[in-house]
Design a protein around this motif. Sequence first.
Motif, PDB file in Angstrom:
ATOM      1  N   ALA A  99      -4.271  -0.440  16.062  1.00 54.91           N
ATOM      2  CA  ALA A  99      -5.053  -0.284  14.830  1.00 54.91           C
ATOM      3  C   ALA A  99      -5.057   1.170  14.375  1.00 54.91           C
ATOM      4  N   ASP A 100      -5.165   2.098  15.343  1.00 54.14           N
ATOM      5  CA  ASP A 100      -5.099   3.516  14.993  1.00 54.14           C
ATOM      6  C   ASP A 100      -3.749   3.867  14.364  1.00 54.14           C
ATOM      7  N   ALA A 101      -2.672   3.289  14.916  1.00 60.57           N
ATOM      8  CA  ALA A 101      -1.335   3.568  14.377  1.00 60.57           C
ATOM      9  C   ALA A 101      -1.198   3.026  12.954  1.00 60.57           C
ATOM     10  N   GLN A 102      -1.767   1.857  12.714  1.00 62.95           N
ATOM     11  CA  GLN A 102      -1.689   1.286  11.369  1.00 62.95           C
ATOM     12  C   GLN A 102      -2.401   2.174  10.352  1.00 62.95           C
ATOM     13  N   ARG A 103      -3.552   2.713  10.734  1.00 61.82           N
ATOM     14  CA  ARG A 103      -4.294   3.577   9.806  1.00 61.82           C
ATOM     15  C   ARG A 103      -3.511   4.856   9.496  1.00 61.82           C
ATOM     16  N   MET A 104      -2.864   5.424  10.494  1.00 63.06           N
ATOM     17  CA  MET A 104      -2.057   6.617  10.262  1.00 63.06           C
ATOM     18  C   MET A 104      -0.865   6.283   9.354  1.00 63.06           C
ATOM     19  N   ALA A 105      -0.254   5.134   9.598  1.00 57.96           N
ATOM     20  CA  ALA A 105       0.888   4.748   8.784  1.00 57.96           C
ATOM     21  C   ALA A 105       0.495   4.465   7.339  1.00 57.96           C
ATOM     22  N   ASP A 106      -0.737   4.002   7.135  1.00 61.58           N
ATOM     23  CA  ASP A 106      -1.184   3.726   5.759  1.00 61.58           C
ATOM     24  C   ASP A 106      -1.085   4.973   4.879  1.00 61.58           C
ATOM     25  N   ALA A 107      -1.321   6.136   5.481  1.00 56.64           N
ATOM     26  CA  ALA A 107      -1.226   7.371   4.697  1.00 56.64           C
ATOM     27  C   ALA A 107       0.212   7.627   4.258  1.00 56.64           C
ATOM     28  N   ALA A 108       1.161   7.370   5.162  1.00 59.27           N
ATOM     29  CA  ALA A 108       2.565   7.601   4.820  1.00 59.27           C
ATOM     30  C   ALA A 108       3.071   6.579   3.811  1.00 59.27           C
ATOM     31  N   LEU A 109       2.473   5.391   3.801  1.00 59.77           N
ATOM     32  CA  LEU A 109       2.913   4.332   2.891  1.00 59.77           C
ATOM     33  C   LEU A 109       2.220   4.387   1.539  1.00 59.77           C
ATOM     34  N   TRP A 110       1.227   5.245   1.418  1.00 55.64           N
ATOM     35  CA  TRP A 110       0.492   5.336   0.149  1.00 55.64           C
ATOM     36  C   TRP A 110       1.419   5.877  -0.942  1.00 55.64           C
ATOM     37  N   SER A 111       1.394   5.259  -2.102  1.00 53.13           N
ATOM     38  CA  SER A 111       2.258   5.717  -3.189  1.00 53.13           C
ATOM     39  C   SER A 111       1.686   5.279  -4.536  1.00 53.13           C
ATOM     40  N   ARG A 112       2.007   6.071  -5.548  1.00 58.59           N
ATOM     41  CA  ARG A 112       1.674   5.764  -6.931  1.00 58.59           C
ATOM     42  C   ARG A 112       2.878   6.172  -7.789  1.00 58.59           C
ATOM     43  N   PRO A 113       3.135   5.451  -8.867  1.00 63.20           N
ATOM     44  CA  PRO A 113       4.287   5.803  -9.710  1.00 63.20           C
ATOM     45  C   PRO A 113       4.222   7.243 -10.195  1.00 63.20           C
ATOM     46  N   GLY A 114       5.328   7.953 -10.001  1.00 58.96           N
ATOM     47  CA  GLY A 114       5.432   9.322 -10.491  1.00 58.96           C
ATOM     48  C   GLY A 114       4.663  10.348  -9.695  1.00 58.96           C
ATOM     49  N   VAL A 115       4.106   9.964  -8.531  1.00 59.50           N
ATOM     50  CA  VAL A 115       3.289  10.867  -7.719  1.00 59.50           C
ATOM     51  C   VAL A 115       4.019  11.163  -6.414  1.00 59.50           C
ATOM     52  N   PRO A 116       4.061  12.419  -5.962  1.00 61.93           N
ATOM     53  CA  PRO A 116       4.677  12.725  -4.656  1.00 61.93           C
ATOM     54  C   PRO A 116       3.993  11.948  -3.536  1.00 61.93           C
ATOM     55  N   ARG A 117       4.722  11.754  -2.476  1.00 65.55           N
ATOM     56  CA  ARG A 117       4.167  11.039  -1.325  1.00 65.55           C
ATOM     57  C   ARG A 117       3.927  12.013  -0.178  1.00 65.55           C
ATOM     58  N   VAL A 118       3.250  11.524   0.842  1.00 64.34           N
ATOM     59  CA  VAL A 118       3.026  12.310   2.049  1.00 64.34           C
ATOM     60  C   VAL A 118       4.381  12.669   2.658  1.00 64.34           C
ATOM     61  N   ALA A 119       4.524  13.930   3.083  1.00 64.28           N
ATOM     62  CA  ALA A 119       5.807  14.398   3.608  1.00 64.28           C
ATOM     63  C   ALA A 119       5.966  14.153   5.104  1.00 64.28           C
ATOM     64  N   ALA A 120       4.869  14.054   5.850  1.00 62.24           N
ATOM     65  CA  ALA A 120       4.908  13.842   7.297  1.00 62.24           C
ATOM     66  C   ALA A 120       3.519  13.421   7.746  1.00 62.24           C
ATOM     67  N   VAL A 121       3.420  13.008   9.012  1.00 62.04           N
ATOM     68  CA  VAL A 121       2.111  12.658   9.579  1.00 62.04           C
ATOM     69  C   VAL A 121       1.894  13.475  10.847  1.00 62.04           C
ATOM     70  N   ALA A 122       0.626  13.761  11.135  1.00 58.50           N
ATOM     71  CA  ALA A 122       0.282  14.578  12.303  1.00 58.50           C
ATOM     72  C   ALA A 122      -0.890  13.933  13.037  1.00 58.50           C
ATOM     73  N   PRO A 123      -0.612  12.995  13.949  1.00 63.87           N
ATOM     74  CA  PRO A 123      -1.699  12.390  14.735  1.00 63.87           C
ATOM     75  C   PRO A 123      -2.326  13.436  15.658  1.00 63.87           C
ATOM     76  N   ASP A 124      -3.640  13.522  15.652  1.00 62.50           N
ATOM     77  CA  ASP A 124      -4.376  14.491  16.485  1.00 62.50           C
ATOM     78  C   ASP A 124      -4.943  13.751  17.688  1.00 62.50           C
ATOM     79  N   VAL A 125      -4.155  13.679  18.769  1.00 64.06           N
ATOM     80  CA  VAL A 125      -4.548  12.946  19.971  1.00 64.06           C
ATOM     81  C   VAL A 125      -5.209  13.931  20.932  1.00 64.06           C
ATOM     82  N   GLU A 126      -6.529  13.849  21.021  1.00 60.96           N
ATOM     83  CA  GLU A 126      -7.317  14.771  21.836  1.00 60.96           C
ATOM     84  C   GLU A 126      -7.512  14.228  23.251  1.00 60.96           C
ATOM     85  N   THR A 127      -8.311  14.950  24.043  1.00 59.19           N
ATOM     86  CA  THR A 127      -8.599  14.553  25.414  1.00 59.19           C
ATOM     87  C   THR A 127      -9.903  13.764  25.471  1.00 59.19           C
ATOM     88  N   ALA A 128     -10.257  13.344  26.686  1.00 58.11           N
ATOM     89  CA  ALA A 128     -11.497  12.586  26.866  1.00 58.11           C
ATOM     90  C   ALA A 128     -12.718  13.406  26.498  1.00 58.11           C
TER      91      ALA A 128
END
Length: 433
Positions: free
Chosen positions: A254-283
Amino acid sequence: MLTRSPDAAARHDAVRSRVLARLRRLDDAALARLRSLLTDLLARVDALAEVVADLLLPPSATARPPRAPRTVATAREVAVAAGVVLLAGVAALGLTAPPRATAPATAVQAAVEVPDRPGAWTLPAPEPGAARTEARSVPDLGVYTAPAPPPAAPAPPAEAAAPPAPAPPPAPARWLPTGTGMWLHDWGKSEGGNAAAVVARAQSSGFTHLYVQTGSTRKGWIGEEVLGQLLPATAGTGLKVIAWDFPKLIDPEADAQRMADAALWSRPGVPRVAAVAPDVETAAEGTRLSAEAVTRYYTRLRELLPPEIAVLATVPWPSEKRTGFYPYAETAPHSDAFIPMAYWYNRSPAVVTETSMTWLAQFGLPVMPVGQGYDGRIDAPYLPEDPDLAASVQQFVDAARAHGARSISLWSWQTTGAPPWDVLTRASGLPWP
């Protein structure tokens, strides 16, 4: 072997005498040709056996016992015997006959090819009571020519070669940041949530990219508002937007799907996300960290992302404690670069940055550290105040460049004061790999 009736021997002698008489009339050239004909005759024993037997042993004109069935072997013996008799005569003639003048070719041909009646051999009229001699057709015994081999079966049509499998398309080039950037985690406190103001300040500072939070396990998906405002404002500026997310790994998929949603977001004539940066922290930050959870998360994320989107793995810097338990090795295969959070707090900024660069280099990925643009007491109030935060940020910049960083950034837009911001702005004007 040749006996069929009581007068067989007499008829055999008569035939032999007539053959010898004909042979004596032949000259040497005819003799040579006859030898050739007889040799060919023997070569065709199986085919001519029956004919030869009938020539030498014609059926009797008087009543006689029924003929016993003849086998192929018997017919072959008859033919061989006849050939032996003829050859013996030829040999005797060649040894005893005096030299003769060579007859014209027409005479030789007449002696060999034209019998008493064309196409037949005849014997003298028999005496009364003797077996009647019948005329028998003689096959043309010309020079034997081996039958032509049967035509070879046509070769089966060659199967059309299967067309070569198309080469897989080359992996699309994934954009990676160069130069300097800044992190945003509270959109409402970033220039008051004014996208145009954010873009203007980033450009004036020489930044090439911005890291913008689009979700977390606790907050859920928050990228609609941020991306809907910021991405249109970057159109035509060359400023790249990198989406980041804070997964707790309670449900890695589910976490991966939410991160991917940002990369898949698009609107006509609008730039898209260039990369993704998951912030995987410690306990310590509430993350259910394990090698299995990290592998599940990144595997699923890579499956969901468009192939041209790079994964910039944001990880804690590899301190002497973290190298023993943080799954850096499980993170690397799914990532395009490491972004270590080189927050030095009460340590040397240069040492923390250098350690991050050199230790993570073993995985063969670009290392692009993010530094601490704020006083450490915000996270740990018990720490002493940093007397010169700008100098600390400068050490961070210098160490990163000295170890080959192609990009650096600071955390964060909301907490970085003017002096550290100015250091990063000056670094933006420097050449970067």
